[in-house]
Design an enzyme around this catalytic site. Structure first.
Site, PDB file in Angstrom:
ATOM      1  N   HIS A 307       6.904   9.209   2.656  1.00 42.15           N
ATOM      2  CA  HIS A 307       6.644   8.586   1.358  1.00 42.15           C
ATOM      3  C   HIS A 307       5.133   8.601   1.127  1.00 42.15           C
ATOM      4  O   HIS A 307       4.387   7.881   1.804  1.00 42.15           O
ATOM      5  CB  HIS A 307       7.176   7.158   1.337  1.00 42.15           C
ATOM      6  CG  HIS A 307       8.667   7.084   1.413  1.00 42.15           C
ATOM      7  ND1 HIS A 307       9.347   5.990   1.916  1.00 42.15           N
ATOM      8  CD2 HIS A 307       9.625   7.975   1.046  1.00 42.15           C
ATOM      9  CE1 HIS A 307      10.652   6.223   1.858  1.00 42.15           C
ATOM     10  NE2 HIS A 307      10.841   7.422   1.333  1.00 42.15           N
ATOM     11  N   GLU A 310       2.684   5.471   0.845  1.00 43.99           N
ATOM     12  CA  GLU A 310       2.593   4.525   1.970  1.00 43.99           C
ATOM     13  C   GLU A 310       1.476   4.980   2.910  1.00 43.99           C
ATOM     14  O   GLU A 310       1.693   5.378   4.050  1.00 43.99           O
ATOM     15  CB  GLU A 310       3.960   4.423   2.646  1.00 43.99           C
ATOM     16  CG  GLU A 310       4.990   3.839   1.680  1.00 43.99           C
ATOM     17  CD  GLU A 310       6.440   3.954   2.135  1.00 43.99           C
ATOM     18  OE1 GLU A 310       6.684   4.346   3.299  1.00 43.99           O
ATOM     19  OE2 GLU A 310       7.338   3.660   1.326  1.00 43.99           O
ATOM     20  N   HIS A 403       5.974   4.018   8.059  1.00 44.64           N
ATOM     21  CA  HIS A 403       6.132   3.754   6.625  1.00 44.64           C
ATOM     22  C   HIS A 403       5.327   2.520   6.223  1.00 44.64           C
ATOM     23  O   HIS A 403       4.722   1.850   7.056  1.00 44.64           O
ATOM     24  CB  HIS A 403       7.611   3.528   6.295  1.00 44.64           C
ATOM     25  CG  HIS A 403       8.411   4.803   6.239  1.00 44.64           C
ATOM     26  ND1 HIS A 403       8.776   5.403   5.060  1.00 44.64           N
ATOM     27  CD2 HIS A 403       8.890   5.596   7.234  1.00 44.64           C
ATOM     28  CE1 HIS A 403       9.446   6.513   5.322  1.00 44.64           C
ATOM     29  NE2 HIS A 403       9.537   6.656   6.637  1.00 44.64           N
ATOM     30  N   GLU A 477       7.558  -0.191   9.783  1.00 45.83           N
ATOM     31  CA  GLU A 477       7.109  -0.606   8.445  1.00 45.83           C
ATOM     32  C   GLU A 477       5.883  -1.500   8.572  1.00 45.83           C
ATOM     33  O   GLU A 477       5.940  -2.552   9.207  1.00 45.83           O
ATOM     34  CB  GLU A 477       8.222  -1.398   7.741  1.00 45.83           C
ATOM     35  CG  GLU A 477       9.514  -0.620   7.539  1.00 45.83           C
ATOM     36  CD  GLU A 477       9.518   0.192   6.251  1.00 45.83           C
ATOM     37  OE1 GLU A 477       8.516   0.102   5.502  1.00 45.83           O
ATOM     38  OE2 GLU A 477      10.513   0.894   6.000  1.00 45.83           O
TER      39      GLU A 477
END
Length: 568
Positions: A307, A310, A403, A477
């Site tokens: 992504h 990010e 991420h 994350e």
């Protein structure tokens, strides 16, 4: 297949199929879709860590919204033409659109004109339109991910013609997500070129009266607004705002060029091309290990920037590579024990054009691992094929995809508990994240980790790698905001994000320690934690191996105080 090519004027001399950064010469220039205009200036920022923590600001809550302000209430001062609706990627070239650049910014009337000059036609830039609705107030529109009408989150743009005194208000009026950490005290990032040059100050958090709320228009799907006020530190400065610390494709190439030019580090780090992206940008693969005994080593696979918005994933990856390629004794041990396969930027096209989530296929690469066609998602297809080849010759002890998260603070992991494995295996999948929480207690929240394999996530890297046989397969994350742990309530710095890479290395050594004491300690702690959350009495002897992942999920998503601190 890419056709072989030769240097012009040297018919007998084959040319490398992929541009790899060498220690000398210019960096390979990014390829852009031909619709994208690109300014010629190089945009670079200094790296800097604030001397003091940057606390979250006081949340204002979603109840307040200013009157809806649009073009009819103001003057369009910057406007890039959007890609035609329904269009798709056709071809790319170095430098983007051919021919002279257009002038999306309205010209100034003279030196007394205080209108800000906006620009976003540079690597990772994203701003489509700016409307001046007051002397010092602007309503901004982000460009959706190319070839989509969605995914507005990442922003990064330049402002010139600043004035030092006034209080400016900026409102981004077309964000996609109903909930954001901006509603919980997160602030945008700001960079002043003059402060960087004269004081060595880089990206910092700014913004008062930060509000995140549903827009007043009747659009479907609904648009959300981010509004903040700020003062510029200097007259006539060149400044930038961004959603997260930018890390561009050229930043990666600069880093890899420094590696290639280092006689020590390049001995145990081979930089190769995994493949080319749709636009023709190289997707790099790093293989890191000490030369001796490679046949018996287990493998570790890491990736980042599926992504593109990010960017914290790239900073965590940078910290990981900095440590693993260092002379530290633990780094040397890791290189002796493992073969590391690292894809630091899986979606370079998305990063180049300033997308939030998608590649130039107009879809999310991290939902494509199960069905990816090489022609649509080359990075994903080649990464999966590479892992299949590695698994055929050695165990992959860990897969981790880096991420960023927009709605929850701290750092946490998503793992894989299919519910059908034995009790010990289900516990074991939770051990690595628990160890990481002990090694980074002021950043990593084990209670925020989740292990349920949802149908909607079946095409993600972690789930597909897990089904291929990598039992410790995770998405890490890192919040766009910061940490609420260990007495902190402050934004992450670049140094915080880089430290995640070091802590991952540290945890890998704990996880694979020949002395099983740490592993057993964490296994027992996970078992006790799950039993406690399920309401089972200590010593009751109940077996939870038949409990569904949904029931177990609530047992690892409680308050952040339910896991003991203490470094492993």
């Amino acid at each position: 297949p890419v056709p072989s090519a030769r240097h012009r004027g040297s018919p007998g001399e084959p040319r490398a199929l992929f541009a790899l950064p060498s220690a000398q010469g210019p960096l390979p220039t990014p390829h852009w879709p031909i619709e994208c205009e690109v300014i010629k200036e190089t945009i670079e920022h200094i790296e800097w860590v604030p001397p003091e923590p940057e606390p979250f600001c006081q949340p204002t809550g979603p109840h307040w919204a200013p009157a809806a302000l649009g073009e009819e209430h103001g003057t369009v001062v910057y406007h890039l033409s959007p890609a035609p609706r329904g269009s798709c990627f056709t071809r790319a070239r170095i430098g983007g659109a051919p021919g002279p650049l257009s002038s999306p910014a309205a010209p100034l009337a003279g030196p007394q004109d205080t209108t800000l000059l906006f620009e976003s036609r540079f690597e990772s830039g994203n701003l489509q339109k700016a409307v001046k609705v007051g002397p010092y107030e602007y309503v901004l529109t982000l460009r959706p991910d190319l070839y989509t009408a969605k995914h507005t989150q990442w922003f990064y743009f330049r402002i010139q013609n600043t004035r030092r005194g006034p209080l400016y208000r900026f409102t981004i009026a077309n964000l996609a997500k109903p909930k954001s950490l901006y509603g919980e005290g997160m602030q945008p990032l700001f960079y002043s070129q003059r402060d960087a040059q004269s004081c060595g100050i880089g990206w910092r958090r700014v913004g008062a009266d930060v509000r995140y709320y549903r827009g007043g228009g009747g659009e479907e799907p609904a648009a959300f607004c981010l509004s903040w006020t700020a003062r510029f530190p200097h007259d006539g400065d060149t400044c930038f705002f961004a959603h997260s610390y930018p890390y561009t494709y050229s930043d990666l190439q600069r880093y890899l060029r420094a590696l290639a030019g280092d006689p020590v580090r390049s001995r145990y780090c081979a930089v190769r091309a995994l493949c080319r992206s749709l636009a023709g940008n190289t997707v790099y693969l790093l293989t890191i290990t000490s030369p001796a005994g490679a046949a018996a080593k287990r493998a570790v696979v890491l990736s980042a920037r599926a992504h593109p918005g990010e960017s914290g994933g790239s900073w965590a990856m940078r910290g990981f590579l900095d440590f693993l390629l260092s002379a530290d004794a633990d780094a040397q041990l890791l290189r002796r024990l493992f073969v590391f396969k690292v894809v630091p930027m899986l979606n370079p096209d998305g990063v180049v054009v300033g997308n939030s989530r998608c590649s130039l296929a107009g879809r999310d690469p991290n939902r494509a691992y199960r069905t990816a066609l090489c022609g649509s998602f080359p990075g994903v297809w080649h990464l999966r094929a590479m892992v299949e080849r590695v698994l055929a010759e050695r165990e992959v002890v860990l897969y981790c995809d880096f991420h960023g998260h927009s709605r929850k603070n701290n750092v946490f992991m998503y793992g894989c508990d299919g519910g059908w494995a034995g009790a010990r295996l289900r516990l074991c999948q939770r051990v690595f994240p628990l160890m990481l929480s002990k090694n980074a207690p002021d950043k990593f929240s084990f209670p925020s980790c989740k292990f349920k394999v949802q149908k909607s996530k079946a095409g993600t890297g972690r789930v597909v790698m897990w089904r291929m046989g990598v039992s410790n397969s995770y998405t890490m994350e890192a919040a766009f905001g910061g940490s609420t742990l260990g007495g902190r309530s402050s934004h992450f710095t670049v140094e915080d994000l880089k430290s995640l890479g070091y802590h991952l290395c540290d945890t890998l050594l704990d996880f694979c320690d020949p002395d099983p004491a740490k592993f057993q300690q964490c296994l027992s702690e996970v078992d006790a934690l799950l039993r406690q959350r399920l309401g089972w009495e200590p010593g009751s002897g109940g077996s939870w191996s038949d409990v569904s992942p949904s029931e177990l999920e609530s047992s690892t998503s409680g308050s952040d105080s339910s896991v003991s601190d203490g470094s492993l």
